[in-house]
Design a protein around this motif. Structure first.
Motif, PDB file in Angstrom:
ATOM      1  N   GLU A 224      57.657  -3.672 -40.969  1.00  0.00           N
ATOM      2  CA  GLU A 224      56.885  -4.983 -42.013  1.00  0.00           C
ATOM      3  C   GLU A 224      57.886  -5.528 -42.805  1.00  0.00           C
ATOM      4  N   ARG A 225      58.883  -4.236 -43.141  1.00  0.00           N
ATOM      5  CA  ARG A 225      59.888  -4.804 -44.402  1.00  0.00           C
ATOM      6  C   ARG A 225      61.107  -5.079 -43.953  1.00  0.00           C
ATOM      7  N   GLN A 226      61.721  -4.643 -42.905  1.00  0.00           N
ATOM      8  CA  GLN A 226      62.698  -5.272 -42.456  1.00  0.00           C
ATOM      9  C   GLN A 226      62.781  -6.591 -41.689  1.00  0.00           C
ATOM     10  N   LEU A 227      61.221  -6.592 -40.944  1.00  0.00           N
ATOM     11  CA  LEU A 227      61.096  -7.492 -40.675  1.00  0.00           C
ATOM     12  C   LEU A 227      61.021  -9.377 -41.472  1.00  0.00           C
ATOM     13  N   GLU A 228      60.982  -8.686 -42.238  1.00  0.00           N
ATOM     14  CA  GLU A 228      60.896  -9.761 -43.625  1.00  0.00           C
ATOM     15  C   GLU A 228      62.599  -9.963 -44.686  1.00  0.00           C
ATOM     16  N   SER A 229      63.454  -8.728 -44.007  1.00  0.00           N
ATOM     17  CA  SER A 229      64.593  -9.294 -44.987  1.00  0.00           C
ATOM     18  C   SER A 229      65.810  -9.259 -43.591  1.00  0.00           C
ATOM     19  N   LYS A 230      65.450  -9.062 -42.670  1.00  0.00           N
ATOM     20  CA  LYS A 230      67.069  -9.008 -41.642  1.00  0.00           C
ATOM     21  C   LYS A 230      67.622 -10.609 -40.631  1.00  0.00           C
TER      22      LYS A 230
ATOM     23  N   GLU B  91      78.007 -21.715 -43.477  1.00  0.00           N
ATOM     24  CA  GLU B  91      76.736 -21.208 -43.192  1.00  0.00           C
ATOM     25  C   GLU B  91      76.644 -23.005 -43.457  1.00  0.00           C
ATOM     26  N   THR B  92      75.595 -23.732 -43.272  1.00  0.00           N
ATOM     27  CA  THR B  92      74.888 -25.158 -43.730  1.00  0.00           C
ATOM     28  C   THR B  92      75.217 -25.602 -44.873  1.00  0.00           C
ATOM     29  N   GLY B  93      74.620 -24.824 -45.347  1.00  0.00           N
ATOM     30  CA  GLY B  93      74.399 -25.094 -46.762  1.00  0.00           C
ATOM     31  C   GLY B  93      75.370 -24.425 -48.001  1.00  0.00           C
ATOM     32  N   GLY B  94      76.229 -24.105 -47.573  1.00  0.00           N
ATOM     33  CA  GLY B  94      77.627 -23.716 -48.010  1.00  0.00           C
ATOM     34  C   GLY B  94      77.784 -22.036 -47.796  1.00  0.00           C
ATOM     35  N   PRO B  95      79.250 -21.584 -48.266  1.00  0.00           N
ATOM     36  CA  PRO B  95      79.457 -20.077 -48.152  1.00  0.00           C
ATOM     37  C   PRO B  95      78.317 -18.531 -48.426  1.00  0.00           C
ATOM     38  N   VAL B  96      78.479 -18.080 -47.332  1.00  0.00           N
ATOM     39  CA  VAL B  96      77.142 -16.779 -47.986  1.00  0.00           C
ATOM     40  C   VAL B  96      78.006 -15.497 -47.994  1.00  0.00           C
ATOM     41  N   GLN B  97      77.968 -14.709 -48.866  1.00  0.00           N
ATOM     42  CA  GLN B  97      78.329 -13.459 -49.122  1.00  0.00           C
ATOM     43  C   GLN B  97      77.525 -12.558 -48.294  1.00  0.00           C
ATOM     44  N   TYR B  98      78.283 -11.655 -47.342  1.00  0.00           N
ATOM     45  CA  TYR B  98      76.791 -10.350 -47.215  1.00  0.00           C
ATOM     46  C   TYR B  98      78.087  -9.708 -47.642  1.00  0.00           C
ATOM     47  N   GLY B  99      77.754  -8.366 -47.629  1.00  0.00           N
ATOM     48  CA  GLY B  99      77.923  -6.486 -47.709  1.00  0.00           C
ATOM     49  C   GLY B  99      78.842  -6.768 -46.034  1.00  0.00           C
ATOM     50  N   VAL B 100      78.854  -5.101 -45.745  1.00  0.00           N
ATOM     51  CA  VAL B 100      79.428  -4.958 -45.082  1.00  0.00           C
ATOM     52  C   VAL B 100      79.178  -3.448 -44.846  1.00  0.00           C
ATOM     53  N   THR B 101      78.669  -2.949 -44.306  1.00  0.00           N
ATOM     54  CA  THR B 101      77.879  -1.342 -43.039  1.00  0.00           C
ATOM     55  C   THR B 101      79.186  -0.229 -42.441  1.00  0.00           C
ATOM     56  N   PRO B 102      79.472  -0.075 -42.793  1.00  0.00           N
ATOM     57  CA  PRO B 102      80.552   1.330 -42.748  1.00  0.00           C
ATOM     58  C   PRO B 102      80.855   1.071 -40.786  1.00  0.00           C
ATOM     59  N   LEU B 103      79.466   1.084 -40.158  1.00  0.00           N
ATOM     60  CA  LEU B 103      79.166   1.138 -38.944  1.00  0.00           C
ATOM     61  C   LEU B 103      78.967   0.255 -38.295  1.00  0.00           C
ATOM     62  N   ALA B 104      79.160  -1.970 -39.209  1.00  0.00           N
ATOM     63  CA  ALA B 104      79.719  -3.001 -38.927  1.00  0.00           C
ATOM     64  C   ALA B 104      81.191  -3.177 -39.457  1.00  0.00           C
TER      65      ALA B 104
ATOM     66  N   ARG C  69      74.320  -9.441 -37.233  1.00  0.00           N
ATOM     67  CA  ARG C  69      72.806  -9.347 -37.285  1.00  0.00           C
ATOM     68  C   ARG C  69      72.318  -8.420 -39.300  1.00  0.00           C
ATOM     69  N   THR C  70      72.224  -9.217 -39.286  1.00  0.00           N
ATOM     70  CA  THR C  70      72.125  -9.109 -41.432  1.00  0.00           C
ATOM     71  C   THR C  70      70.337  -8.389 -41.313  1.00  0.00           C
ATOM     72  N   LEU C  71      70.999  -7.392 -42.850  1.00  0.00           N
ATOM     73  CA  LEU C  71      69.496  -6.790 -43.454  1.00  0.00           C
ATOM     74  C   LEU C  71      69.553  -6.754 -44.345  1.00  0.00           C
ATOM     75  N   ASP C  72      68.629  -6.706 -45.348  1.00  0.00           N
ATOM     76  CA  ASP C  72      68.852  -6.402 -46.910  1.00  0.00           C
ATOM     77  C   ASP C  72      70.229  -7.225 -47.082  1.00  0.00           C
ATOM     78  N   GLY C  73      70.972  -8.290 -46.798  1.00  0.00           N
ATOM     79  CA  GLY C  73      71.974  -8.923 -47.647  1.00  0.00           C
ATOM     80  C   GLY C  73      73.368  -8.639 -47.250  1.00  0.00           C
ATOM     81  N   ASN C  74      73.302  -7.586 -46.185  1.00  0.00           N
ATOM     82  CA  ASN C  74      74.727  -6.601 -45.770  1.00  0.00           C
ATOM     83  C   ASN C  74      74.442  -7.283 -44.243  1.00  0.00           C
ATOM     84  N   VAL C  75      75.328  -7.098 -43.614  1.00  0.00           N
ATOM     85  CA  VAL C  75      76.014  -7.022 -41.984  1.00  0.00           C
ATOM     86  C   VAL C  75      76.119  -6.070 -41.624  1.00  0.00           C
ATOM     87  N   ARG C  76      75.126  -5.753 -40.717  1.00  0.00           N
ATOM     88  CA  ARG C  76      75.297  -4.099 -40.319  1.00  0.00           C
ATOM     89  C   ARG C  76      75.717  -4.169 -38.985  1.00  0.00           C
TER      90      ARG C  76
END
Length: 354
Positions: A15-21, A47-60, A104-111
């Motif tokens: 449920e938590r991830q559903l809201e964050s991904k 993105e449409t509203g401007g640049p958005v930064q995401y962290g990157v996981t080791p897998l990504a 695919r992102t989760l909690d602000g990170n590209v996973r």
């Protein structure tokens, strides 16, 4: 079988991830890579509203390196020693590609960095579809469930189906359902054998029913970033998840269970005539076990006091309970299933190791 989290904990995290991904289909030209002095990497998406930064996981990171055909060892060396050089390399190839990627992102990170054709089969929807089916199985109990960085696992046992391997040694039928949202495996439904005397779980991978994560290309043909909302994802996958019900029923059928149990029972008649130490070394080389794993399997083989194919199978599955990493522990349960499928000649190579 290795313990995981409770169903309640699993449901809460889903449920938590559903809201964050969030999933994005992104032209490579709209992605920029940055690395700071500490070696932490980020992807900046226009993105449409401007640049958005995401962290990157080791897998990504590993997936990004693979997509750009940069050897991962070199990618990591640049990240640690020459971050500016890494950014120049990655951004040069991104800007020269005409491809679109699924991020695919989760909690602000590209996973995960995947193809735009990646078929999203999400854990929340899978659990919503199959949990009522599993709960309806006669005498069912959920033995283990887990959500790792790469996969979701649901493992349950039904007391309806039992088989006696030897006097007092009873196994029950079960099922394991796995899925990866980040490109680390197919959606898989596999029969499971559960040994009551020692709580060992054996997965029969040769009987697996799988669905690959490949589908049609997503998004339009323009150069914009497409963001998929969760209701869109669920609607797209709902029809498929309905089909999973039949697969679950087949995996815990009496015919399937008895066939696997009898195959496992036959290993009782395979004597291990060689040196147990050498034999486990051969096993470790064949199935890429590290020194700690090799020693653990040998310890369980000796302490079990049963120098037979059956003893080796159970040594492997029993050791899985000690493995800290849940993904790796499940691989040991599947290794037990691979062993019962060995040919007579393959068993001979193990049994007579000297």
């Amino acid at each position: 079988m290795k313990n995981g989290r409770s169903l309640v904990d699993l449901a809460q995290e889903l449920e938590r991830q559903l809201e964050s991904k969030k999933d994005l289909i992104v032209p490579s030209s709209l992605v920029r890579h940055t690395t700071d002095e500490a070696g932490d990497t980020r992807l900046v998406v226009e993105e449409t509203g401007g640049p958005v930064q995401y962290g990157v996981t080791p897998l990504a990171r590993r997936q990004l390196a693979d997509k750009l055909k940069i050897p991962y060892a070199y990618f990591e060396r640049m990240r640690e020693e020459q971050p500016a050089l890494l950014d120049r390399n990655v951004n040069t190839w991104l800007q020269n590609e005409g491809d679109r990627r699924m991020l695919r992102t989760l909690d602000g990170n590209v996973r995960a960095v995947l193809s735009e054709r990646y078929r999203r089969l999400d854990n929340f929807d899978l659990a919503k579809s199959v949990l009522p089916i599993l709960q309806g199985l006669p005498g069912v109990r959920f033995q283990s469930a887990e959500l790792t960085d790469t996969k979701m696992y649901l493992k349950c046992i039904t007391s309806r189906l039992k088989y006696e391997m030897a006097p007092g040694d009873v196994v029950q039928a079960g099922i394991v359902i796995t899925n990866s949202e980040v490109g680390q495996g197919t959606l898989s439904v596999q029969p499971l054998i559960y040994r009551l005397v020692c709580s060992n779980g054996l997965i029969a991978p040769e009987r697996a029913l799988r669905k690959t994560h490949v589908g049609r290309a997503l998004g339009g043909e323009d150069d914009a970033v497409t963001i998929y909302q969760d209701d869109t994802l669920r609607a797209d996958d709902e029809a498929f998840f309905l089909k999973v019900r039949d697969v679950v029923q087949a995996a815990v059928s009496e015919v399937t269970f008895v066939q696997i149990a009898q195959k496992m029972q036959k290993t009782l008649n395979i004597p291990l005539k060689g040196d147990p130490v050498k034999m486990v070394e051969v096993l470790a080389q064949r199935y890429t076990l590290n020194d700690t794993e090799r020693s653990g399997v040998l310890r369980h083989l000796i302490s079990g006091g049963q120098l037979s194919g059956y003893g080796l199978v159970n040594a492997v599955t029993h050791y899985s309970q000690e493995v800290e990493d849940y993904d790796r522990a499940t691989e040991f349960e599947a290794l037990g299933g691979r062993l019962i499928d060995l040919s007579a000649q393959e068993w001979k190579g193990l049994a007579e190791a000297a």
